[in-house]
Design a protein around this motif. Structure first.
Motif, PDB file in Angstrom:
ATOM      1  N   UNK A 260      -5.367 -10.045  -3.789  1.00 18.87           N
ATOM      2  CA  UNK A 260      -5.121  -8.713  -3.221  1.00 18.87           C
ATOM      3  C   UNK A 260      -5.436  -8.682  -1.732  1.00 18.87           C
ATOM      4  N   UNK A 261      -6.527  -9.341  -1.341  1.00 15.05           N
ATOM      5  CA  UNK A 261      -6.924  -9.350   0.073  1.00 15.05           C
ATOM      6  C   UNK A 261      -5.908 -10.108   0.926  1.00 15.05           C
ATOM      7  N   UNK A 262      -5.465 -11.278   0.457  1.00 15.44           N
ATOM      8  CA  UNK A 262      -4.487 -12.061   1.216  1.00 15.44           C
ATOM      9  C   UNK A 262      -3.164 -11.310   1.305  1.00 15.44           C
ATOM     10  N   UNK A 263      -2.735 -10.721   0.190  1.00 13.05           N
ATOM     11  CA  UNK A 263      -1.473  -9.980   0.172  1.00 13.05           C
ATOM     12  C   UNK A 263      -1.519  -8.801   1.136  1.00 13.05           C
ATOM     13  N   UNK A 264      -2.647  -8.095   1.157  1.00 16.63           N
ATOM     14  CA  UNK A 264      -2.770  -6.935   2.053  1.00 16.63           C
ATOM     15  C   UNK A 264      -2.684  -7.370   3.510  1.00 16.63           C
ATOM     16  N   UNK A 265      -3.393  -8.461   3.855  1.00 21.07           N
ATOM     17  CA  UNK A 265      -3.381  -8.929   5.245  1.00 21.07           C
ATOM     18  C   UNK A 265      -1.998  -9.441   5.652  1.00 21.07           C
ATOM     19  N   UNK A 266      -1.297 -10.050   4.697  1.00 23.28           N
ATOM     20  CA  UNK A 266       0.018 -10.616   4.990  1.00 23.28           C
ATOM     21  C   UNK A 266       1.149  -9.604   4.814  1.00 23.28           C
ATOM     22  N   UNK A 267       0.804  -8.388   4.449  1.00 18.01           N
ATOM     23  CA  UNK A 267       1.785  -7.317   4.223  1.00 18.01           C
ATOM     24  C   UNK A 267       2.766  -7.678   3.106  1.00 18.01           C
ATOM     25  N   UNK A 268       2.255  -8.318   2.074  1.00 14.77           N
ATOM     26  CA  UNK A 268       3.047  -8.650   0.887  1.00 14.77           C
ATOM     27  C   UNK A 268       2.790  -7.555  -0.144  1.00 14.77           C
ATOM     28  N   UNK A 269       3.579  -6.505  -0.077  1.00 16.59           N
ATOM     29  CA  UNK A 269       3.314  -5.332  -0.919  1.00 16.59           C
ATOM     30  C   UNK A 269       3.568  -5.619  -2.396  1.00 16.59           C
TER      31      UNK A 269
ATOM     32  N   UNK B 237      -0.824   0.833  -7.168  1.00 21.18           N
ATOM     33  CA  UNK B 237       0.238  -0.161  -7.350  1.00 21.18           C
ATOM     34  C   UNK B 237       1.573   0.516  -7.665  1.00 21.18           C
ATOM     35  N   UNK B 238       1.530   1.589  -8.449  1.00 21.66           N
ATOM     36  CA  UNK B 238       2.768   2.271  -8.832  1.00 21.66           C
ATOM     37  C   UNK B 238       3.483   2.845  -7.614  1.00 21.66           C
ATOM     38  N   UNK B 239       2.723   3.331  -6.648  1.00 23.56           N
ATOM     39  CA  UNK B 239       3.329   3.857  -5.425  1.00 23.56           C
ATOM     40  C   UNK B 239       4.191   2.799  -4.753  1.00 23.56           C
ATOM     41  N   UNK B 240       3.672   1.571  -4.685  1.00 22.65           N
ATOM     42  CA  UNK B 240       4.432   0.465  -4.096  1.00 22.65           C
ATOM     43  C   UNK B 240       5.651   0.135  -4.941  1.00 22.65           C
ATOM     44  N   UNK B 241       5.470   0.073  -6.251  1.00 29.41           N
ATOM     45  CA  UNK B 241       6.582  -0.265  -7.146  1.00 29.41           C
ATOM     46  C   UNK B 241       7.733   0.722  -6.988  1.00 29.41           C
ATOM     47  N   UNK B 242       7.414   1.992  -6.873  1.00 28.52           N
ATOM     48  CA  UNK B 242       8.464   3.002  -6.729  1.00 28.52           C
ATOM     49  C   UNK B 242       9.120   2.923  -5.356  1.00 28.52           C
ATOM     50  N   UNK B 243       8.324   2.704  -4.324  1.00 30.58           N
ATOM     51  CA  UNK B 243       8.872   2.641  -2.972  1.00 30.58           C
ATOM     52  C   UNK B 243       9.836   1.472  -2.807  1.00 30.58           C
ATOM     53  N   UNK B 244       9.521   0.339  -3.454  1.00 31.60           N
ATOM     54  CA  UNK B 244      10.342  -0.857  -3.314  1.00 31.60           C
ATOM     55  C   UNK B 244      11.354  -1.012  -4.446  1.00 31.60           C
ATOM     56  N   UNK B 245      11.369  -0.058  -5.373  1.00 33.52           N
ATOM     57  CA  UNK B 245      12.273  -0.092  -6.529  1.00 33.52           C
ATOM     58  C   UNK B 245      12.029  -1.338  -7.393  1.00 33.52           C
ATOM     59  N   UNK B 246      10.760  -1.652  -7.619  1.00 30.93           N
ATOM     60  CA  UNK B 246      10.390  -2.827  -8.421  1.00 30.93           C
ATOM     61  C   UNK B 246      10.378  -2.435  -9.900  1.00 30.93           C
ATOM     62  N   UNK B 247      11.538  -2.480 -10.526  1.00 33.96           N
ATOM     63  CA  UNK B 247      11.682  -1.971 -11.890  1.00 33.96           C
ATOM     64  C   UNK B 247      10.794  -2.700 -12.891  1.00 33.96           C
ATOM     65  N   UNK B 248      10.794  -4.027 -12.834  1.00 36.77           N
ATOM     66  CA  UNK B 248      10.007  -4.808 -13.783  1.00 36.77           C
ATOM     67  C   UNK B 248       8.512  -4.581 -13.569  1.00 36.77           C
TER      68      UNK B 248
END
Length: 346
Positions: free
Chosen positions: A194-203, A234-245
C-alpha cells in the motif's frame, strides 16, 4: 527507490495514458487509435492499440469483446513480424483465460507469452507473463509450486525499481501468507504494498492492497469499522477507474467482514450484489466465492439445512471441476461448520 507507476500494456500512440486512466477512457482512446491504424494498414500499431482495447474490455468484464480483441492483436502482431507484440497479446489472452476460470488455457498462453517475450528481448512482457503464471498457481491454491516464482519476481521488480510489479508481487506473497494463517506477515506485506503504491501513484494496486489489509484487520483483529473504512477507501478508487472486477471483490470482502461480525443479513445483501457483478463479467472464481458467502449467511439466517447441504455440495463439485484447490478447502470447512460434510446430495 521506486519511480512513478506506469502501464506498459499501453503502447504506441497510447503511451501517454496513465496507469490510473479510467478504463472507459482507455477503451475510447484505444478504439480510436485502432481504427486509424487499420485504415493506414499499420499492422504493428493495430497490434499495440488492440492490446489496450483488449485489456480495457477484460478489466471492464466484457469477456467476449476482450477475447476477440486480444486475438486480433495477436494476428496483427504476427503480420507485422513483431515477436514482442505477439507476446503481449498472448499475455492478455492468458490473463483473460485465468479470469474466466480456464486455467489449463491460461497456463499454456502465459507460458508461450513468456517464451516469446524472451525471444523478442522484451523483459517486461516476459516478467508480466511469468507473474501471470505465478498468479494462476496461487489462485488455484498451489502455493508451494509458485511461492519461489513470486519471490524471484519480487526481487527482479525491486532491482529494476518497478513499483507496479513490486506491489503486485508483494500482494501475491501476502495473500499466500494470509491463506496459510500467517496473518502478521501478510499484514506487513500488504502494508508495504500500500505504501509503495501510494508513493508511485498506482491507484489500482493501492486499492487491492487496502482490500488485503481490510481482510487481515477483520480476521485477525476483529476490527469491523476499520476494515469497512479501508474497503470504502478502496471502493472510491474502483468506481473512479471503473475497475469492475476489483469492485466486485471489494463487495465480496465487505460481505466477509460483516459475516465474521455476525451481521449476516447485511452480509447476505453484499454477497448477492457481488454475485450479480461476478456473473455479469463471467468470472467463475468470484462467483463461487460469493455463492459460498451467501450460502453461509443464509444458513445463519435460518435457511433449511437440506438446502444448505445441497448448495455446498454443488459448489464443491464446481470448484473441483474448475481446479480451485483453496476455495474447495473453504467449502469443506463450511460443510464441517454447518454439520453437512457427510451428507450426500443426489
Amino acid at each position: 527507490m521506486y519511480g512513478k507507476a506506469f502501464a506498459p500494456e499501453y503502447q504506441g500512440a497510447l503511451t501517454t495514458l496513465s496507469v490510473n486512466s479510467s478504463l472507459t477512457d482507455v477503451l475510447a482512446a484505444g478504439t480510436r487509435e485502432l481504427r486509424a491504424a487499420e485504415r493506414a494498414g499499420q499492422h504493428g500499431e493495430v497490434a499495440r492499440s488492440g492490446l489496450a482495447v483488449a485489456e480495457a474490455h477484460r478489466r471492464l468484464g466484457q469477456i467476449g469483446d476482450a477475447d476477440r480483441a486480444w486475438k486480433a492483436s495477436y494476428r496483427a502482431a504476427r503480420e507485422a513480424g513483431d515477436t514482442a507484440a505477439m507476446a503481449w497479446a498472448l499475455w492478455s489472452g492468458g490473463t483473460l483465460a485465468r479470469q474466466r476460470g480456464a486455467f489449463p488455457l491460461a497456463w499454456r498462453l502465459l507460458g508461450l507469452a513468456a517464451e516469446l517475450g524472451e525471444a523478442g528481448g522484451d523483459v517486461v512482457v516476459r516478467g508480466y507473463s511469468l507473474a501471470g503464471l505465478a498468479e494462476t498457481g496461487r489462485i488455484q491454491g498451489d502455493y508451494e509450486a509458485v511461492r519461489r516464482l513470486h519471490d524471484q519476481l519480487l526481487a527482479e521488480a525491486r532491482r529494476r525499481g518497478e513499483a507496479r510489479h513490486t506491489v503486485w508481487a508483494l500482494e501475491g506473497i501476502a495473500q499466500i501468507h494470509r491463506n496459510t494463517g500467517e496473518y502478521d506477515t501478510a499484514y506487513a506485506l500488504f502494508e508495504e504494498a500500500a505504501e509503495i503504491a501510494a508513493r508511485a501513484e498506482d491507484r489500482r494496486g493501492h486499492a487491492w492492497a487496502l482490500r488485503g489489509l481490510a481482510d487481515i484487520v477483520s480476521v485477525r483483529d476483529g476490527d469491523v469499522e476499520r476494515a469497512l473504512g479501508l474497503l470504502s477507501e478502496a471502493e472510491t478508487t474502483c468506481r473512479a477507474m471503473k475497475l469492475s472486477s476489483a469492485l466486485a471483490y471489494n463487495h465480496k470482502m465487505r460481505g466477509n467482514v460483516l459475516y465474521r461480525a455476525g451481521r449476516c443479513a447485511e452480509a447476505r445483501d453484499l454477497y448477492e450484489l457481488a454475485l450479480t457483478e461476478f456473473r455479469a463479467m463471467s468470472e467463475p472464481r468470484g462467483e463461487a466465492l460469493a455463492r459460498l458467502g451467501l450460502a453461509k449467511s443464509l444458513a445463519r439466517l435460518g435457511r433449511d439445512r437440506a438446502e444448505t447441504a445441497a448448495e455446498l455440495a454443488i459448489l464443491a463439485r464446481e470448484l473441483e471441476r474448475i481446479g480451485l484447490r483453496h476455495a474447495r478447502e473453504m467449502v469443506a470447512r463450511a460443510q464441517e461448520e454447518f454439520g453437512v460434510a457427510a451428507e450426500v446430495v443426489r
